[in-house]
Scaffold this active site. Structure first.
Site, PDB file in Angstrom:
ATOM      1  N   ASP A 103       0.785  -1.236   0.000  1.00  0.00           N
ATOM      2  CA  ASP A 103       0.000   0.000   0.000  1.00  0.00           C
ATOM      3  C   ASP A 103       0.818   1.289   0.000  1.00  0.00           C
ATOM      4  O   ASP A 103       0.266   2.382  -0.147  1.00  0.00           O
ATOM      5  CB  ASP A 103      -0.982   0.006   1.182  1.00  0.00           C
ATOM      6  CG  ASP A 103      -0.299  -0.228   2.527  1.00  0.00           C
ATOM      7  OD1 ASP A 103       0.844   0.238   2.717  1.00  0.00           O
ATOM      8  OD2 ASP A 103      -0.906  -0.876   3.400  1.00  0.00           O
ATOM      9  N   HIS A 118       6.399  -7.668  -1.561  1.00  0.00           N
ATOM     10  CA  HIS A 118       5.315  -8.142  -2.425  1.00  0.00           C
ATOM     11  C   HIS A 118       4.885  -7.115  -3.472  1.00  0.00           C
ATOM     12  O   HIS A 118       3.754  -7.135  -3.933  1.00  0.00           O
ATOM     13  CB  HIS A 118       4.116  -8.577  -1.571  1.00  0.00           C
ATOM     14  CG  HIS A 118       4.432  -9.741  -0.684  1.00  0.00           C
ATOM     15  ND1 HIS A 118       3.672 -10.112   0.404  1.00  0.00           N
ATOM     16  CD2 HIS A 118       5.445 -10.642  -0.734  1.00  0.00           C
ATOM     17  CE1 HIS A 118       4.213 -11.177   0.982  1.00  0.00           C
ATOM     18  NE2 HIS A 118       5.283 -11.512   0.321  1.00  0.00           N
ATOM     19  N   CYS A 126       2.042  -2.906 -18.310  1.00  0.00           N
ATOM     20  CA  CYS A 126       1.383  -3.591 -19.413  1.00  0.00           C
ATOM     21  C   CYS A 126       2.018  -4.962 -19.611  1.00  0.00           C
ATOM     22  O   CYS A 126       3.250  -5.086 -19.663  1.00  0.00           O
ATOM     23  CB  CYS A 126       1.542  -2.752 -20.680  1.00  0.00           C
ATOM     24  SG  CYS A 126       1.064  -3.660 -22.161  1.00  0.00           S
ATOM     25  N   CYS A 129       3.858  -4.809 -23.485  1.00  0.00           N
ATOM     26  CA  CYS A 129       5.057  -4.013 -23.787  1.00  0.00           C
ATOM     27  C   CYS A 129       5.813  -3.585 -22.529  1.00  0.00           C
ATOM     28  O   CYS A 129       6.894  -3.018 -22.618  1.00  0.00           O
ATOM     29  CB  CYS A 129       4.698  -2.785 -24.622  1.00  0.00           C
ATOM     30  SG  CYS A 129       3.774  -1.522 -23.705  1.00  0.00           S
TER      31      CYS A 129
HETATM   32  P1  NAD Z   1      -2.386 -11.406   7.392  1.00  0.00           P
HETATM   33  O1  NAD Z   1      -3.716 -10.906   6.942  1.00  0.00           O
HETATM   34  O2  NAD Z   1      -2.065 -12.830   7.197  1.00  0.00           O
HETATM   35  O3  NAD Z   1      -2.233 -11.082   8.952  1.00  0.00           O
HETATM   36  C1  NAD Z   1      -2.485  -9.817   9.491  1.00  0.00           C
HETATM   37  C2  NAD Z   1      -2.392  -9.920  10.990  1.00  0.00           C
HETATM   38  O4  NAD Z   1      -2.522  -8.616  11.529  1.00  0.00           O
HETATM   39  C3  NAD Z   1      -3.515 -10.770  11.623  1.00  0.00           C
HETATM   40  O5  NAD Z   1      -2.928 -11.755  12.460  1.00  0.00           O
HETATM   41  C4  NAD Z   1      -4.349  -9.761  12.429  1.00  0.00           C
HETATM   42  O6  NAD Z   1      -4.791 -10.274  13.667  1.00  0.00           O
HETATM   43  C5  NAD Z   1      -3.350  -8.650  12.667  1.00  0.00           C
HETATM   44  N1  NAD Z   1      -3.954  -7.316  12.789  1.00  0.00           N
HETATM   45  C6  NAD Z   1      -4.979  -6.784  12.074  1.00  0.00           C
HETATM   46  N2  NAD Z   1      -5.194  -5.507  12.448  1.00  0.00           N
HETATM   47  C7  NAD Z   1      -4.323  -5.243  13.449  1.00  0.00           C
HETATM   48  C8  NAD Z   1      -4.052  -4.097  14.257  1.00  0.00           C
HETATM   49  N3  NAD Z   1      -4.735  -2.957  14.114  1.00  0.00           N
HETATM   50  N4  NAD Z   1      -3.079  -4.188  15.186  1.00  0.00           N
HETATM   51  C9  NAD Z   1      -2.376  -5.336  15.352  1.00  0.00           C
HETATM   52  N5  NAD Z   1      -2.570  -6.445  14.610  1.00  0.00           N
HETATM   53  C10 NAD Z   1      -3.526  -6.395  13.661  1.00  0.00           C
HETATM   54  O7  NAD Z   1      -1.289 -10.460   6.716  1.00  0.00           O
HETATM   55  P2  NAD Z   1       0.255 -10.704   6.392  1.00  0.00           P
HETATM   56  O8  NAD Z   1       0.890 -11.511   7.458  1.00  0.00           O
HETATM   57  O9  NAD Z   1       0.795  -9.398   5.997  1.00  0.00           O
HETATM   58  O10 NAD Z   1       0.313 -11.645   5.118  1.00  0.00           O
HETATM   59  C11 NAD Z   1      -0.621 -11.675   4.115  1.00  0.00           C
HETATM   60  C12 NAD Z   1      -0.356 -10.975   2.807  1.00  0.00           C
HETATM   61  O11 NAD Z   1      -1.223  -9.886   2.826  1.00  0.00           O
HETATM   62  C13 NAD Z   1       0.923 -10.344   2.450  1.00  0.00           C
HETATM   63  O12 NAD Z   1       1.415 -11.044   1.375  1.00  0.00           O
HETATM   64  C14 NAD Z   1       0.551  -8.909   1.960  1.00  0.00           C
HETATM   65  O13 NAD Z   1       1.145  -8.682   0.711  1.00  0.00           O
HETATM   66  C15 NAD Z   1      -0.905  -8.976   1.792  1.00  0.00           C
HETATM   67  N6  NAD Z   1      -1.784  -7.831   2.067  1.00  0.00           N
HETATM   68  C16 NAD Z   1      -1.330  -6.555   2.077  1.00  0.00           C
HETATM   69  C17 NAD Z   1      -2.192  -5.506   2.372  1.00  0.00           C
HETATM   70  C18 NAD Z   1      -1.651  -4.112   2.370  1.00  0.00           C
HETATM   71  O14 NAD Z   1      -0.771  -3.782   1.604  1.00  0.00           O
HETATM   72  N7  NAD Z   1      -2.148  -3.260   3.256  1.00  0.00           N
HETATM   73  C19 NAD Z   1      -3.534  -5.758   2.679  1.00  0.00           C
HETATM   74  C20 NAD Z   1      -3.993  -7.093   2.657  1.00  0.00           C
HETATM   75  C21 NAD Z   1      -3.088  -8.118   2.354  1.00  0.00           C
END
Ligand code: NAD
Length: 251
Positions: A103, A118, A126, A129
């Site tokens: 993000d 990631h 694209c 190209c």
């Molecule tokens: P995940 O969804 O597997 O785990 C997120 C963890 O964060 C959960 O265990 C949850 O309990 C905890 N959590 C949620 N809100 C919280 C808060 N306010 N405070 C503390 N903990 C909190 O995510 P991950 O381990 O990052 O892996 C999953 C994949 O998700 C990654 O590959 C990533 O690329 C992708 N992803 C990214 C985004 C983003 O860029 N914001 C959003 C969704 C998924």
């Protein structure tokens, strides 16, 4: 909780090379849903049906439609957690942020040294190209009904620069992250369920090289058992207190 806040602050203060590893949980307080938390996207969608390269190639229009729904666009704003981490970097107590997030909110909060494992939602390319466009521009085409969005040079289908299941990670990012994991003496993991590899192997690499691990997450993670300190709670509430504590006392 207060004891643990002091404990993490002291780990960071005494460290010479602290790094942070962040996951989707640090961005939920900015309104971006995570995958596996209580309101995670995987409660709604099957990951391999919507976030794999096979699914994208089979239905790029559906992918872009859902991307809008997920609000993973560039208008989200950093929250207290992102800003506290940026503050830690600014005062010299954090060397680098390794993030699984796409993000761009760490950079928006002011972090200078960010490794994106990631990819990023900030750009799209694209598939024919290779031309890159700012994501906002491509989202604008989708909002006007262009599904799937197509390259304005060659008409090829546009793909977000995020890494989907089935795609390999950017090699530079993963090798830098592994190097940082070997170098650090403290790894602070925030908002990750630690189930997605190879990101989830970084705390193992760090610990094998003598580092201490601290974990701050709403729920238990796969790696709580290897951590020196584990805090369960909201990053936006707890991290600013840790950073204040780091700043309060000299080393
Ligand atoms: P995940 O969804 O597997 O785990 C997120 C963890 O964060 C959960 O265990 C949850 O309990 C905890 N959590 C949620 N809100 C919280 C808060 N306010 N405070 C503390 N903990 C909190 O995510 P991950 O381990 O990052 O892996 C999953 C994949 O998700 C990654 O590959 C990533 O690329 C992708 N992803 C990214 C985004 C983003 O860029 N914001 C959003 C969704 C998924």
């Amino acid at each position: 909780m207060q004891d643990k806040i002091l404990e993490v602050a002291s780990l960071i203060r005494q460290s010479n090379y602290a790094v942070a590893l962040t996951g989707a949980g640090i961005s939920t307080e900015s309104g971006i849903p995570d995958f596996r938390g209580p309101d995670g996207l995987w409660k709604k969608y099957d990951p391999f049906k919507v976030a794999s390269i096979e699914a994208f190639m089979a239905d790029p229009a559906g992918y872009w439609k859902r991307a809008l729904e997920r609000k993973l666009s560039t208008d989200a704003e950093p929250n207290k957690g992102h800003r506290a981490l940026a503050e830690l970097e600014k005062i010299g107590r954090l060397k680098v942020v390794i993030t699984q997030n796409v993000d761009g909110l760490h950079q928006k909060a002011g972090c200078k040294d960010v490794i994106e494992l990631h990819g990023t939602v900030r750009t799209a390319h694209c598939l024919e190209c290779g031309k890159r466009y700012p994501r906002e521009e491509v989202v604008g085409w989708v909002e006007k009904g262009e599904l799937p969005p197509r390259c304005k040079e060659c008409g090829g289908i546009m793909k977000s620069d995020t890494v989907l299941f089935g795609e390999s990670l950017p090699t530079d990012a993963i090798s830098s992250a592994m190097e940082e994991a070997r170098k650090c003496d403290v790894m602070f993991v925030l908002g990750s369920s630690l189930v997605v590899y190879p990101a989830a192997s970084l705390p193992d690499i760090a610990i094998q090289n003598g580092a201490k691990i601290a974990i701050l997450n709403m729920e238990a993670t796969e790696k709580d058992w290897i951590a020196e300190v584990v805090l369960h709670g909201k990053i936006g509430e707890i991290l600013p207190k840790i950073v204040e504590e780091v700043k309060r006392k000299p080393r």
